[in-house]
Design an enzyme around this catalytic site. Structure first.
Site, PDB file in Angstrom:
ATOM      1  N   ASP A  24      -2.681  35.351   9.523  1.00 58.75           N
ATOM      2  CA  ASP A  24      -3.554  35.107  10.670  1.00 58.75           C
ATOM      3  C   ASP A  24      -3.592  33.638  11.078  1.00 58.75           C
ATOM      4  O   ASP A  24      -3.107  32.761  10.365  1.00 58.75           O
ATOM      5  CB  ASP A  24      -4.970  35.629  10.382  1.00 58.75           C
TER       6      ASP A  24
ATOM      7  N   ASN B 111     -17.043  41.079   3.826  1.00 50.94           N
ATOM      8  CA  ASN B 111     -17.335  42.321   4.550  1.00 50.94           C
ATOM      9  C   ASN B 111     -16.187  43.327   4.430  1.00 50.94           C
ATOM     10  O   ASN B 111     -16.159  44.322   5.140  1.00 50.94           O
ATOM     11  CB  ASN B 111     -17.613  42.017   6.032  1.00 50.94           C
TER      12      ASN B 111
ATOM     13  N   HIS C  82     -12.977  42.588   5.011  1.00 58.57           N
ATOM     14  CA  HIS C  82     -11.825  42.349   5.885  1.00 58.57           C
ATOM     15  C   HIS C  82     -10.601  41.952   5.074  1.00 58.57           C
ATOM     16  O   HIS C  82     -10.708  41.367   4.004  1.00 58.57           O
ATOM     17  CB  HIS C  82     -12.136  41.354   7.008  1.00 58.57           C
TER      18      HIS C  82
ATOM     19  N   GLU D 221     -11.388  43.044  10.897  1.00 54.11           N
ATOM     20  CA  GLU D 221     -12.820  43.111  10.627  1.00 54.11           C
ATOM     21  C   GLU D 221     -13.297  44.567  10.606  1.00 54.11           C
ATOM     22  O   GLU D 221     -12.627  45.448  11.176  1.00 54.11           O
ATOM     23  CB  GLU D 221     -13.580  42.346  11.722  1.00 54.11           C
TER      24      GLU D 221
HETATM   25  C1  F6R Z   1      -7.065  34.341   5.146  1.00 56.64           C
HETATM   26  C2  F6R Z   1      -7.522  35.694   5.391  1.00 56.64           C
HETATM   27  C3  F6R Z   1      -8.839  36.169   4.949  1.00 56.64           C
HETATM   28  C4  F6R Z   1      -9.238  35.716   3.547  1.00 56.64           C
HETATM   29  C5  F6R Z   1     -10.611  36.264   3.162  1.00 56.64           C
HETATM   30  C6  F6R Z   1     -11.062  35.781   1.808  1.00 56.64           C
HETATM   31  O1  F6R Z   1      -5.790  34.119   5.713  1.00 56.64           O
HETATM   32  O2  F6R Z   1      -6.814  36.417   6.004  1.00 56.64           O
HETATM   33  O3  F6R Z   1      -8.851  37.573   5.003  1.00 56.64           O
HETATM   34  O4  F6R Z   1      -8.275  36.151   2.627  1.00 56.64           O
HETATM   35  O5  F6R Z   1     -11.550  35.870   4.121  1.00 56.64           O
HETATM   36  O6  F6R Z   1     -11.249  34.402   1.864  1.00 56.64           O
HETATM   37  P1  F6R Z   1     -11.614  33.554   0.575  1.00 56.64           P
HETATM   38  O7  F6R Z   1     -10.389  33.570  -0.290  1.00 56.64           O
HETATM   39  O8  F6R Z   1     -11.889  32.166   1.097  1.00 56.64           O
HETATM   40  O9  F6R Z   1     -12.778  34.191  -0.071  1.00 56.64           O
END
Ligand code: F6R
Length: 240
Positions: free
Chosen positions: A67, A135, A137, A142
């Site tokens: 992303d 959440n 994702h 989302e």
């Molecule tokens: C990042 C991404 C997100 C993260 C997720 C967890 O490229 O796609 O889905 O993997 O938000 O983030 P952390 O590791 O910071 O808890």
């Protein structure tokens, strides 16, 4: 799903790096789907260390990130391209032209999504790395009413904005939209490596792995993938 229980973040990072490095050693021209966020940082550090000291070779590797924020240029220090350069790409022997992310400044979002899907289809992802949002994702897929197959431009939820504001001066500065790979590209990866750490992920790990398969918890779709390795520390895995 293979679950590797580790004692803490360091141990998780090492064991996740073991899995990712094995992929690169077994297939030196691997296509790796990569993620940003806090969780993979320790794993990236290990890969850098092994590249420098152990000769783990990235010269044939291609990367495709999950992303990118919409509206941020590549040289903005909050962009995901910048993050990946800072935390991995600039420290290993990977060819810059082999690193792919969505273009946060694309003038035509639909065309950008189509370009990214065509790139993924052409290259094919060997191993996709995923962190897990609070959440549920994965990427920026989302929670919603239905799974979204292709790359798309998404409005970030309040929960994600709050979780990501730690990287910005304030919540107001977190971009409200992002490009994300869709569920299809993630699920078509040959292998998936999920990393989770910390008590605050324990409930969502349980919901994703043991609950119903539902777009309300996007990561729950991983239950349908035949080749997932989840590496988590004791706290994150405390409810399963
Ligand atoms: C990042 C991404 C997100 C993260 C997720 C967890 O490229 O796609 O889905 O993997 O938000 O983030 P952390 O590791 O910071 O808890």
């Amino acid at each position: 799903m293979r679950i590797i229980r580790t004692k803490d973040y360091q141990d998780m990072s090492h064991k996740a790096a073991d899995v990712m490095s094995a992929q690169v050693i077994l297939k030196p021209n691997s296509v790796l789907g990569l993620a940003t966020g806090s969780t993979p940082l320790g794993m990236y550090k290990k890969l850098i260390e092994w590249n420098r000291e152990g000769g783990l070779d990235f010269s044939g590797v291609t990367t495709i990130n999950l992303d990118e924020y919409d509206g941020l240029p590549a040289d903005n220090d909050q962009s995901y391209r910048y993050f990946m350069r800072q935390n991995l790409f600039d420290h290993i022997n990977i060819k810059p032209e082999n690193n792919h992310l969505p273009d946060g400044l694309a003038a035509d979002p639909k065309a950008e999504c189509a370009r990214y899907d065509a790139l993924i289809a052409e290259k094919g992802i060997d191993m996709q790395l995923l962190g897990l949002g609070h959440n549920g994702h994965i990427g920026f897929n989302e929670p919603g009413d239905s799974f979204v197959a292709g790359t798309h431009r998404v409005a970030l939820t309040e929960s994600t904005i709050q979780a990501n504001k730690r990287f910005f001066a304030s919540a107001d500065e977190v971009p409200r939209h992002a490009y994300t790979m869709g569920i299809q590209a993630i699920m078509q990866a040959k292998r998936i490596l999920v990393v989770v750490s910390g008590q605050e992920k324990a409930q969502i790990v349980r919901d994703a792995l043991c609950g119903p398969i539902t777009p309300a918890v996007p990561a729950s779709i991983l239950q349908l993938h035949p080749n997932v390795v989840l590496v988590g520390d004791t706290e994150a895995l405390s409810l399963i």
